[in-house]
Design a protein around this motif. Sequence first.
Motif, PDB file in Angstrom:
ATOM      1  N   ALA A 100      43.604  72.122  73.230  1.00 55.96           N
ATOM      2  CA  ALA A 100      43.458  70.870  73.971  1.00 55.96           C
ATOM      3  C   ALA A 100      43.487  69.700  72.997  1.00 55.96           C
ATOM      4  O   ALA A 100      42.888  69.746  71.926  1.00 55.96           O
ATOM      5  CB  ALA A 100      42.155  70.866  74.759  1.00 55.96           C
ATOM      6  N   VAL A 101      44.221  68.638  73.372  1.00 58.22           N
ATOM      7  CA  VAL A 101      44.333  67.420  72.570  1.00 58.22           C
ATOM      8  C   VAL A 101      44.319  66.211  73.492  1.00 58.22           C
ATOM      9  O   VAL A 101      44.415  66.342  74.707  1.00 58.22           O
ATOM     10  CB  VAL A 101      45.638  67.393  71.718  1.00 58.22           C
ATOM     11  N   GLU A 102      44.218  65.027  72.906  1.00 54.19           N
ATOM     12  CA  GLU A 102      44.392  63.779  73.631  1.00 54.19           C
ATOM     13  C   GLU A 102      45.651  63.133  73.095  1.00 54.19           C
ATOM     14  O   GLU A 102      45.848  63.053  71.885  1.00 54.19           O
ATOM     15  CB  GLU A 102      43.202  62.848  73.413  1.00 54.19           C
ATOM     16  N   HIS A 107      45.518  78.845  77.477  1.00 55.76           N
ATOM     17  CA  HIS A 107      46.855  78.556  77.976  1.00 55.76           C
ATOM     18  C   HIS A 107      47.844  78.981  76.903  1.00 55.76           C
ATOM     19  O   HIS A 107      47.557  78.911  75.712  1.00 55.76           O
ATOM     20  CB  HIS A 107      47.009  77.062  78.266  1.00 55.76           C
ATOM     21  N   ASN A 108      49.014  79.419  77.344  1.00 55.27           N
ATOM     22  CA  ASN A 108      50.039  79.838  76.402  1.00 55.27           C
ATOM     23  C   ASN A 108      51.223  78.888  76.442  1.00 55.27           C
ATOM     24  O   ASN A 108      51.590  78.371  77.493  1.00 55.27           O
ATOM     25  CB  ASN A 108      50.500  81.262  76.713  1.00 55.27           C
ATOM     26  N   CYS A 109      51.829  78.690  75.285  1.00 56.47           N
ATOM     27  CA  CYS A 109      52.993  77.817  75.133  1.00 56.47           C
ATOM     28  C   CYS A 109      54.177  78.387  75.909  1.00 56.47           C
ATOM     29  O   CYS A 109      54.484  79.577  75.807  1.00 56.47           O
ATOM     30  CB  CYS A 109      53.331  77.690  73.649  1.00 56.47           C
ATOM     31  N   ALA A 151      49.857  65.181  80.399  1.00 57.47           N
ATOM     32  CA  ALA A 151      49.819  64.752  81.793  1.00 57.47           C
ATOM     33  C   ALA A 151      50.128  63.255  81.829  1.00 57.47           C
ATOM     34  O   ALA A 151      49.668  62.511  80.978  1.00 57.47           O
ATOM     35  CB  ALA A 151      48.441  65.010  82.382  1.00 57.47           C
ATOM     36  N   PRO A 152      50.911  62.799  82.798  1.00 59.81           N
ATOM     37  CA  PRO A 152      51.249  61.376  82.850  1.00 59.81           C
ATOM     38  C   PRO A 152      50.008  60.518  83.061  1.00 59.81           C
ATOM     39  O   PRO A 152      49.102  60.896  83.777  1.00 59.81           O
ATOM     40  CB  PRO A 152      52.204  61.272  84.032  1.00 59.81           C
ATOM     41  N   SER A 153      49.999  59.343  82.404  1.00 57.92           N
ATOM     42  CA  SER A 153      48.847  58.449  82.510  1.00 57.92           C
ATOM     43  C   SER A 153      49.132  57.227  83.379  1.00 57.92           C
ATOM     44  O   SER A 153      48.262  56.408  83.577  1.00 57.92           O
ATOM     45  CB  SER A 153      48.415  57.992  81.115  1.00 57.92           C
ATOM     46  N   ALA A 180      45.398  63.644  78.819  1.00 57.21           N
ATOM     47  CA  ALA A 180      45.043  64.992  78.388  1.00 57.21           C
ATOM     48  C   ALA A 180      46.316  65.739  78.023  1.00 57.21           C
ATOM     49  O   ALA A 180      47.377  65.512  78.602  1.00 57.21           O
ATOM     50  CB  ALA A 180      44.319  65.716  79.518  1.00 57.21           C
ATOM     51  N   GLY A 181      46.202  66.616  77.059  1.00 62.19           N
ATOM     52  CA  GLY A 181      47.366  67.379  76.658  1.00 62.19           C
ATOM     53  C   GLY A 181      46.996  68.693  76.005  1.00 62.19           C
ATOM     54  O   GLY A 181      45.832  68.976  75.747  1.00 62.19           O
ATOM     55  N   PHE A 182      48.026  69.489  75.739  1.00 59.80           N
ATOM     56  CA  PHE A 182      47.884  70.742  75.004  1.00 59.80           C
ATOM     57  C   PHE A 182      48.945  70.780  73.925  1.00 59.80           C
ATOM     58  O   PHE A 182      50.091  70.398  74.153  1.00 59.80           O
ATOM     59  CB  PHE A 182      48.053  71.949  75.934  1.00 59.80           C
ATOM     60  N   TYR A 183      48.547  71.246  72.733  1.00 58.81           N
ATOM     61  CA  TYR A 183      49.434  71.270  71.574  1.00 58.81           C
ATOM     62  C   TYR A 183      49.524  72.691  71.039  1.00 58.81           C
ATOM     63  O   TYR A 183      48.506  73.375  70.893  1.00 58.81           O
ATOM     64  CB  TYR A 183      48.884  70.329  70.498  1.00 58.81           C
ATOM     65  N   CYS A 184      50.727  73.134  70.727  1.00 63.13           N
ATOM     66  CA  CYS A 184      50.944  74.456  70.146  1.00 63.13           C
ATOM     67  C   CYS A 184      51.014  74.305  68.625  1.00 63.13           C
ATOM     68  O   CYS A 184      51.900  73.622  68.112  1.00 63.13           O
ATOM     69  CB  CYS A 184      52.232  75.074  70.667  1.00 63.13           C
ATOM     70  N   THR A 185      50.074  74.929  67.934  1.00 60.24           N
ATOM     71  CA  THR A 185      50.041  74.813  66.473  1.00 60.24           C
ATOM     72  C   THR A 185      51.091  75.694  65.806  1.00 60.24           C
ATOM     73  O   THR A 185      51.311  75.582  64.610  1.00 60.24           O
ATOM     74  CB  THR A 185      48.653  75.172  65.916  1.00 60.24           C
ATOM     75  N   LYS A 186      51.761  76.545  66.583  1.00 61.40           N
ATOM     76  CA  LYS A 186      52.804  77.399  66.011  1.00 61.40           C
ATOM     77  C   LYS A 186      54.167  76.707  66.019  1.00 61.40           C
ATOM     78  O   LYS A 186      54.816  76.579  64.996  1.00 61.40           O
ATOM     79  CB  LYS A 186      52.882  78.731  66.762  1.00 61.40           C
ATOM     80  N   CYS A 187      54.602  76.212  67.198  1.00 66.64           N
ATOM     81  CA  CYS A 187      55.949  75.627  67.286  1.00 66.64           C
ATOM     82  C   CYS A 187      55.937  74.106  67.441  1.00 66.64           C
ATOM     83  O   CYS A 187      56.967  73.457  67.367  1.00 66.64           O
ATOM     84  CB  CYS A 187      56.760  76.261  68.408  1.00 66.64           C
TER      85      CYS A 187
END
Length: 82
Positions: free
Chosen positions: A17-19, A6-8, A69-71, A56-63
């Motif tokens: 992928a992160v939590e 996936h792209n930012c 996602a809502p829990s 579940a989430g996604f994190y961009c290590t660049k920006c």
Amino acid sequence: MTPPTHNCAICGDLLIAVEAALNQTWFSTGFGSSQLQIRMKGKGWMQFMKPGRSAAGFYCTKCGALTIAPSIRSHRKELGLE
């Protein structure tokens, strides 16, 4: 099998992928409250996440952009995700 990439949406770099969670610190008085809220233009605040529930989430290590996602089940239903 290679996992999907996936792209930012902000900088275009790859996401990992992160939590995500709200980890609350209690005060000596026993009080504490944390909840992540969002508000769409023209609408009131909606609870997105509260302590004790991860998502579940996604994190961009660049920006540093974070997509989660809502829990909260009622919030997911209101957004048409359930």
